[in-house]
Design an enzyme around this catalytic site. Structure first.
Site: not given
Ligand code: SF4
Length: 347
Positions: A113-114, A117, A126, A130, A133, A135, A295, A332, A339
Site C-alpha cells: 500500500r505504501y 513497506r 488468529c 475479535c 476485526c 479482516r 473501521d 484507515d 491512514k
Molecule cells: S483484530 Fe483480527 S487479525 Fe487481529 S487478532 Fe483480532 S481477529 Fe485476528
C-alpha cells in the site's frame, strides 16, 4: 480459577492455543463454571459464527470479571446478536486491501500500500477472533493461509523492489505460527539486503502472552535486522502481571514494542480508561502508537464510536498524559489509500 490445569500446562502457549474455545457448548460450560447464570442462547449463534468464527483462549477468558456485555473482554470476544445488524454503508473489505483499482495486493501473501513497506500475510489464523476485526473476511479461513510457494513469491517481490525497506508480518496473527515456520520467514527476510526492519503485528501478548517465550525472543534479538513488535491492547483489564513479565523479558533482550488500540464503544470510549491504558503501556515500556477509529466493517456498528466523540476524548487526554504516551488517532480510508490522522484544530 475455572481451569484445573497445572501451572506448567497453563503457561504453555501451545496448550492455550489448543484449548481455545470455539463452540457454544464449551463457552457455556466455561461461563457456568465461572458462576454466570446467563448462558449464551443458541438462537442466532450459529448464524453469526458461520460467517465469522469464535475463538477465545482460556487465559483471555480468565481476564473477564463480569460475564456479559458490560465486561470489556467479553464484549471484544463473545459473539453478539448485534453482529447481524449490517448497515448499508458497512463493507466487507473496509480498508480496501483488495481494491483492484489500486492494485495493492499484487500477491496472495502480500499487500503493498505504501511505497517503502509491505504487509506479509503468512497465516490467516488468529489466537482469538475479535468481534471488531477489520479482516473478518479472511481471518480464520485456512484458504487464506500462505503456502510455501506464496511465501517464495512474496520474497521474490520484495527482493525485486529495492524501495521496500520494511516488512510487516500480519494476518491473521503471525505469532500463532510455530517457532520453526516463523524463523524460516524471518531468516528469509533477513537475507534481503535492502530491508532495514521487520515488524510483527500480533495480539498474542494480550491473549496468550506465554507465546513470548525467552527462546523465541533470544533468536529474534540476534537477527541482523531490528524486529519491532506491535501489540494490540485495548483496555487496562488486559494488562496483567503475566503479560508484563513476558513483554519485559523481550524488551530486556532489546526487542522494542509498540501498541495499536481500536476505539471501541462500551469498551474503551472514555478518557479515563484510555489514560489508564496508555500509562500502563508506558510502564511496560510499550509506546502507544495508534488509536484506530474502528473501521466500517460489516456488523460492527454497536462497537463503533463517532469520530466526533473520539476527537473529544483526545482533547480531554491532551495535557493529561505526556506527549509520548499519546498515540495518533487515525482512520484507515476505505479505498485502500492508507491512514489519515484525525486531529483537533487547536489554533
Ligand atoms: S483484530 Fe483480527 S487479525 Fe487481529 S487478532 Fe483480532 S481477529 Fe485476528
Amino acid at each position: 480459577m475455572i481451569f484445573h490445569e497445572n501451572e506448567q500446562r497453563w503457561n504453555d502457549w501451545t496448550w492455550q492455543h489448543a484449548h481455545s474455545c470455539k463452540d457454544l457448548s464449551t463457552l457455556n460450560e466455561w461461563l457456568e463454571k465461572a458462576g454466570s447464570k446467563n448462558p449464551i442462547p443458541k438462537k442466532h449463534f450459529n448464524e453469526i459464527t458461520s460467517s465469522y468464527r469464535m475463538g477465545i483462549t482460556p487465559y483471555y477468558f480468565s481476564l473477564m470479571t463480569r460475564y456479559d456485555e458490560s465486561d470489556p473482554i467479553f464484549r471484544q470476544i463473545v459473539p453478539s446478536n448485534e453482529e447481524l445488524n449490517i448497515l448499508p454503508e458497512e463493507l466487507i473489505d473496509p480498508i480496501g486491501d483488495e481494491n483492484p483499482a489500486r492494485g495493492s495486493r499484487p500477491l496472495k501473501a502480500l499487500i503493498h500500500r505504501y511505497t517503502n513497506r509491505v504487509l506479509l500475510i503468512p497465516t490467516a489464523q488468529c489466537a482469538v477472533y475479535c468481534r471488531f476485526c477489520f479482516r473478518k473476511r479472511l481471518v480464520g479461513d485456512t484458504a487464506h493461509n500462505a503456502r510455501e510457494e506464496d511465501l517464495r513469491a512474496a520474497y521474490g517481490y520484495i527482493q525485486s523492489h529495492p524501495e521496500i525497506d520494511e516488512v510487516i508480518l500480519t494476518g491473521g496473527d503471525p505469532l500463532t505460527l510455530g517457532d520453526q515456520s516463523l524463523l524460516t520467514i524471518l531468516k528469509a527476510l533477513e537475507r534481503i539486503p535492502h530491508l532495514r526492519m521487520i515488524r510483527i503485528h500480533t495480539r498474542l501478548p494480550v491473549v496468550n502472552p506465554f507465546r513470548l517465550t525467552p527462546e523465541l525472543g533470544e533468536i529474534i534479538s540476534t537477527l541482523n535486522k531490528p524486529v519491532w513488535v506491535s501489540a494490540h491492547f485495548n483496555h487496562p483489564q488486559e494488562i496483567t502481571d503475566t503479560a508484563r513479565e513476558h513483554i519485559l523479558k523481550w524488551v530486556s533482550l532489546g526487542i522494542p514494542f509498540l501498541n495499536q488500540s481500536v476505539l471501541l464503544q462500551g469498551i474503551n470510549d472514555s478518557a479515563s480508561i484510555l489514560q489508564d491504558l496508555f500509562m500502563s503501556l508506558i510502564e511496560m515500556k510499550i509506546k502507544p502508537y495508534y488509536l484506530h477509529q474502528a473501521d466500517m466493517v460489516q456488523g460492527t456498528s454497536h462497537l463503533r464510536v463517532a469520530q466526533q466523540r473520539g476527537l473529544e476524548i483526545l482533547k480531554e487526554l491532551q495535557g493529561e498524559i505526556p506527549g509520548y504516551a499519546l498515540p495518533h488517532y487515525v482512520l484507515d480510508r476505505s479505498d485502500g489509500s492508507g491512514k489519515i490522522p484525525l486531529q483537533n484544530q487547536w489554533i
